[in-house]
Write a protein that holds these residues in place. Structure first.
Motif, PDB file in Angstrom:
ATOM      1  N   GLY A  19       0.812  -1.211   0.000  1.00  0.00           N
ATOM      2  CA  GLY A  19       0.000   0.000   0.000  1.00  0.00           C
ATOM      3  C   GLY A  19       0.844   1.260   0.000  1.00  0.00           C
ATOM      4  O   GLY A  19       0.511   2.244  -0.661  1.00  0.00           O
ATOM      5  N   LEU A  20       1.969   1.241   0.719  1.00  0.00           N
ATOM      6  CA  LEU A  20       2.853   2.406   0.736  1.00  0.00           C
ATOM      7  C   LEU A  20       3.428   2.679  -0.645  1.00  0.00           C
ATOM      8  O   LEU A  20       3.594   3.839  -1.035  1.00  0.00           O
ATOM      9  N   TYR A  21       3.701   1.623  -1.388  1.00  0.00           N
ATOM     10  CA  TYR A  21       4.166   1.812  -2.764  1.00  0.00           C
ATOM     11  C   TYR A  21       3.092   2.522  -3.592  1.00  0.00           C
ATOM     12  O   TYR A  21       3.393   3.451  -4.348  1.00  0.00           O
ATOM     13  N   LEU A  22       1.844   2.098  -3.444  1.00  0.00           N
ATOM     14  CA  LEU A  22       0.759   2.731  -4.191  1.00  0.00           C
ATOM     15  C   LEU A  22       0.588   4.186  -3.774  1.00  0.00           C
ATOM     16  O   LEU A  22       0.443   5.074  -4.620  1.00  0.00           O
ATOM     17  N   VAL A  23       0.622   4.457  -2.473  1.00  0.00           N
ATOM     18  CA  VAL A  23       0.489   5.835  -1.983  1.00  0.00           C
ATOM     19  C   VAL A  23       1.618   6.694  -2.543  1.00  0.00           C
ATOM     20  O   VAL A  23       1.394   7.830  -2.968  1.00  0.00           O
ATOM     21  N   SER A  24       2.835   6.149  -2.588  1.00  0.00           N
ATOM     22  CA  SER A  24       3.966   6.923  -3.104  1.00  0.00           C
ATOM     23  C   SER A  24       3.798   7.235  -4.596  1.00  0.00           C
ATOM     24  O   SER A  24       4.473   8.112  -5.123  1.00  0.00           O
ATOM     25  N   ASN A  25       2.873   6.543  -5.251  1.00  0.00           N
ATOM     26  CA  ASN A  25       2.557   6.796  -6.656  1.00  0.00           C
ATOM     27  C   ASN A  25       1.236   7.541  -6.815  1.00  0.00           C
ATOM     28  O   ASN A  25       0.623   7.508  -7.884  1.00  0.00           O
ATOM     29  N   LYS A  77      -4.561  10.592   1.238  1.00  0.00           N
ATOM     30  CA  LYS A  77      -4.113   9.511   0.352  1.00  0.00           C
ATOM     31  C   LYS A  77      -4.022   8.183   1.090  1.00  0.00           C
ATOM     32  O   LYS A  77      -3.902   7.134   0.466  1.00  0.00           O
ATOM     33  N   ALA A  78      -4.046   8.220   2.411  1.00  0.00           N
ATOM     34  CA  ALA A  78      -3.951   6.997   3.204  1.00  0.00           C
ATOM     35  C   ALA A  78      -4.957   7.046   4.344  1.00  0.00           C
ATOM     36  O   ALA A  78      -5.128   8.077   4.991  1.00  0.00           O
ATOM     37  N   GLU A  79      -5.623   5.935   4.545  1.00  0.00           N
ATOM     38  CA  GLU A  79      -6.573   5.800   5.647  1.00  0.00           C
ATOM     39  C   GLU A  79      -6.208   4.515   6.387  1.00  0.00           C
ATOM     40  O   GLU A  79      -5.862   3.509   5.771  1.00  0.00           O
ATOM     41  N   LEU A  80      -6.282   4.564   7.709  1.00  0.00           N
ATOM     42  CA  LEU A  80      -5.983   3.396   8.531  1.00  0.00           C
ATOM     43  C   LEU A  80      -7.279   2.826   9.083  1.00  0.00           C
ATOM     44  O   LEU A  80      -8.141   3.570   9.545  1.00  0.00           O
ATOM     45  N   TRP A  81      -7.404   1.503   9.027  1.00  0.00           N
ATOM     46  CA  TRP A  81      -8.626   0.841   9.464  1.00  0.00           C
ATOM     47  C   TRP A  81      -8.241  -0.398  10.266  1.00  0.00           C
ATOM     48  O   TRP A  81      -7.793  -1.385   9.698  1.00  0.00           O
ATOM     49  N   GLN A  82      -8.402  -0.326  11.583  1.00  0.00           N
ATOM     50  CA  GLN A  82      -8.142  -1.499  12.411  1.00  0.00           C
ATOM     51  C   GLN A  82      -9.399  -2.359  12.402  1.00  0.00           C
ATOM     52  O   GLN A  82     -10.481  -1.904  12.791  1.00  0.00           O
ATOM     53  N   VAL A  83      -9.246  -3.605  11.946  1.00  0.00           N
ATOM     54  CA  VAL A  83     -10.406  -4.459  11.751  1.00  0.00           C
ATOM     55  C   VAL A  83      -9.994  -5.923  11.859  1.00  0.00           C
ATOM     56  O   VAL A  83      -8.884  -6.288  11.479  1.00  0.00           O
ATOM     57  N   ASP A  84     -10.898  -6.724  12.387  1.00  0.00           N
ATOM     58  CA  ASP A  84     -10.700  -8.170  12.455  1.00  0.00           C
ATOM     59  C   ASP A  84     -11.552  -8.810  11.367  1.00  0.00           C
ATOM     60  O   ASP A  84     -12.758  -8.947  11.527  1.00  0.00           O
ATOM     61  N   PHE A  85     -10.929  -9.184  10.270  1.00  0.00           N
ATOM     62  CA  PHE A  85     -11.663  -9.779   9.155  1.00  0.00           C
ATOM     63  C   PHE A  85     -12.143 -11.197   9.464  1.00  0.00           C
ATOM     64  O   PHE A  85     -12.957 -11.742   8.732  1.00  0.00           O
TER      65      PHE A  85
END
Length: 188
Positions: free
Chosen positions: A42-48, A77-85
């Motif tokens: 995801g960080l790679y995508l955000v950096s793009n 550009k970035a959102e954090l989501w703490q979740v138990d899938f």
């Protein structure tokens, strides 16, 4: 601008290969980095310049991503989501919509239908994880965490498959091998 991106292990080569396709998707929706761990992909995508929702159960992992992408969080550009899938009492993806979903090194089969439903028409899934051939190289060894032969193809039948691979590859760190399956598919 993302700071400290070099402290994160390298992103998947599949993302670089399909970056142009990802950039063509609906920019109003983010890309979900499901069970993101360190957030390397995801960080790679955000950096793009791509908006990413980093989702993981581990709060510490999300905090590290937050420290790495503080400016991207500020600019949306970035959102954090703490979740138990894996919580059987919830359906965290049921009311969500994404331009794409990326999943690496994670398998929880009950999520497949929710992942497919959460991707917009024309959106992408990029999925890579270990296969039943992997235990000869190390962990994981539990069959619940290993894809069966052609399982990803079956899960995404009816989708336009842009890439499929199943076999043995070298580890990104050059230290051994791993058995994986990869798919890049577009939702009809």
């Amino acid at each position: 601008m993302i700071s400290n991106i070099n402290t994160v292990e390298p992103h998947s080569p599949l993302l670089a290969e399909y970056l142009t396709e990802i950039k063509k998707l609906n920019a109003e929706l983010s890309v979900l980095d499901l069970a993101c761990g360190s957030g390397r992909n995801g960080l790679y995508l955000v950096s793009n310049g791509i908006s990413v929702t980093f989702a993981d159960i581990n709060e510490t992992s999300l905090e590290k991503i937050s420290e790495t992408s503080v400016n991207s969080l500020h600019f949306g550009k970035a959102e954090l989501w703490q979740v138990d899938f894996e919580d059987e009492n919830t359906s965290p993806l049921s009311d969500k919509g994404f331009a794409a979903v990326i999943v690496y090194r994670y398998l929880h089969r009950p999520l497949f239908d929710s992942i497919k439903a959460s991707i917009q028409s024309g959106g992408l899934v990029i999925y890579e994880t270990f296969t039943t051939e992997h235990p000869q190289f190390g962990r994981p060894k539990n069959p619940n965490f290993l894809l069966k032969h052609n399982e990803l193809l079956q899960q995404f039948s009816g989708w336009e498959v842009l890439h499929y691979f199943e076999g043995t590859v070298g580890k990104g760190d050059g230290q051994g091998s791993q058995a994986v399956a990869q798919i890049v598919a577009r939702k009809p």
